[in-house]
Design a protein around this motif. Structure first.
Motif, PDB file in Angstrom:
ATOM      1  N   GLU A  80       0.834  -1.206   0.000  1.00 57.74           N
ATOM      2  CA  GLU A  80       0.000   0.000   0.000  1.00 57.74           C
ATOM      3  C   GLU A  80       0.867   1.255   0.000  1.00 57.74           C
ATOM      4  O   GLU A  80       0.594   2.210  -0.732  1.00 57.74           O
ATOM      5  CB  GLU A  80      -0.919   0.025   1.229  1.00 57.74           C
ATOM      6  N   LEU A  81       1.927   1.222   0.812  1.00 55.10           N
ATOM      7  CA  LEU A  81       2.837   2.362   0.868  1.00 55.10           C
ATOM      8  C   LEU A  81       3.522   2.563  -0.480  1.00 55.10           C
ATOM      9  O   LEU A  81       3.615   3.691  -0.975  1.00 55.10           O
ATOM     10  CB  LEU A  81       3.872   2.151   1.976  1.00 55.10           C
ATOM     11  N   ASP A  83       2.393   1.625  -3.378  1.00 58.48           N
ATOM     12  CA  ASP A  83       1.369   2.108  -4.318  1.00 58.48           C
ATOM     13  C   ASP A  83       1.163   3.615  -4.150  1.00 58.48           C
ATOM     14  O   ASP A  83       1.066   4.350  -5.136  1.00 58.48           O
ATOM     15  CB  ASP A  83       0.042   1.374  -4.103  1.00 58.48           C
ATOM     16  N   THR A  84       1.108   4.065  -2.907  1.00 58.53           N
ATOM     17  CA  THR A  84       0.934   5.492  -2.634  1.00 58.53           C
ATOM     18  C   THR A  84       2.128   6.286  -3.164  1.00 58.53           C
ATOM     19  O   THR A  84       1.959   7.325  -3.812  1.00 58.53           O
ATOM     20  CB  THR A  84       0.762   5.726  -1.117  1.00 58.53           C
ATOM     21  N   TYR A  86       4.127   5.356  -5.511  1.00 57.82           N
ATOM     22  CA  TYR A  86       4.077   5.263  -6.973  1.00 57.82           C
ATOM     23  C   TYR A  86       3.150   6.340  -7.540  1.00 57.82           C
ATOM     24  O   TYR A  86       3.518   7.082  -8.456  1.00 57.82           O
ATOM     25  CB  TYR A  86       3.593   3.861  -7.382  1.00 57.82           C
ATOM     26  N   ILE A  87       1.957   6.441  -6.982  1.00 56.29           N
ATOM     27  CA  ILE A  87       0.982   7.434  -7.457  1.00 56.29           C
ATOM     28  C   ILE A  87       1.519   8.852  -7.260  1.00 56.29           C
ATOM     29  O   ILE A  87       1.413   9.700  -8.159  1.00 56.29           O
ATOM     30  CB  ILE A  87      -0.372   7.234  -6.741  1.00 56.29           C
ATOM     31  N   GLN A  88       2.117   9.115  -6.107  1.00 57.64           N
ATOM     32  CA  GLN A  88       2.680  10.443  -5.844  1.00 57.64           C
ATOM     33  C   GLN A  88       3.831  10.753  -6.798  1.00 57.64           C
ATOM     34  O   GLN A  88       3.967  11.881  -7.262  1.00 57.64           O
ATOM     35  CB  GLN A  88       3.159  10.541  -4.396  1.00 57.64           C
TER      36      GLN A  88
END
Length: 183
Positions: A80-81, A83-84, A86-88
């Protein structure tokens, strides 16, 4: 009177025989009871040992299961971290200043321009790529930035898009986390 003595002798003999048989029976019964008690003690001991062994096994299973669940939760949180992040990172790349985009594209082209004959880029980077390279511009690709270089006969494509670089780093990070958690 002689008959009474014979009867008395027979009765005493019979009583002695009854006493002897009763004593043998009591001894045999006592032996059987003691044997049964020993078997009961052994069976109880074996049952207790088996129960203790089963309890240890169950305890170990519970601990292993709990450890696995902790590892799974940790892996999910790390994913999850990632993924976050990555999106940022994608958002940060999209909102990079034009000067930084030019600097990165120039760096990629300086290192790899000789490997290609044509270049592709995102629509937003088209003019910048045309300005920075002498390669023929082959068109737009769906990307957040970077370039794709292609050789003359179009058999080799080198993908230097930020999407593919970011994806590669992301996948390596997931593998490293998995290796750490599961050996």
């Amino acid at each position: 009177m002689g008959l009474e003595i014979v009867v008395k002798d027979i009765q005493e003999g019979a009583r002695a025989e009854v006493s002897r048989i009763k004593a043998e029976g009591d001894a045999k019964a006592s032996e059987i009871i003691n044997e049964a008690k020993e078997i009961q003690k052994k069976t109880l001991g074996d049952s207790l040992a088996k129960a203790e062994e089963d309890l240890q096994s169950l305890h170990q299973q519970v601990i292993s299961s709990a450890n696995l669940e902790v590892k799974r939760i940790t892996l999910n949180k790390r994913k999850e971290l990632l993924d976050t992040v990555y999106i940022q990172t994608v958002e940060n790349i999209k909102s990079m200043p034009a000067s930084k985009k030019e600097e990165l594209l120039k760096s990629i082209l300086d290192k790899h321009e000789a490997s290609g004959a044509r270049a592709y880029s995102s629509k937003e980077s088209e003019e910048l790529v045309k300005k920075l390279t002498s390669l023929s511009y082959a068109g737009n690709i769906d990307s957040i930035g970077g370039i794709v270089l292609e050789n003359e006969d179009r058999t080799v494509r080198l993908d230097f898009t930020y999407d593919s670089i970011l994806k590669s780093v992301y996948e390596r990070s997931l593998k490293q986390i998995s290796d750490i958690l599961y050996g």
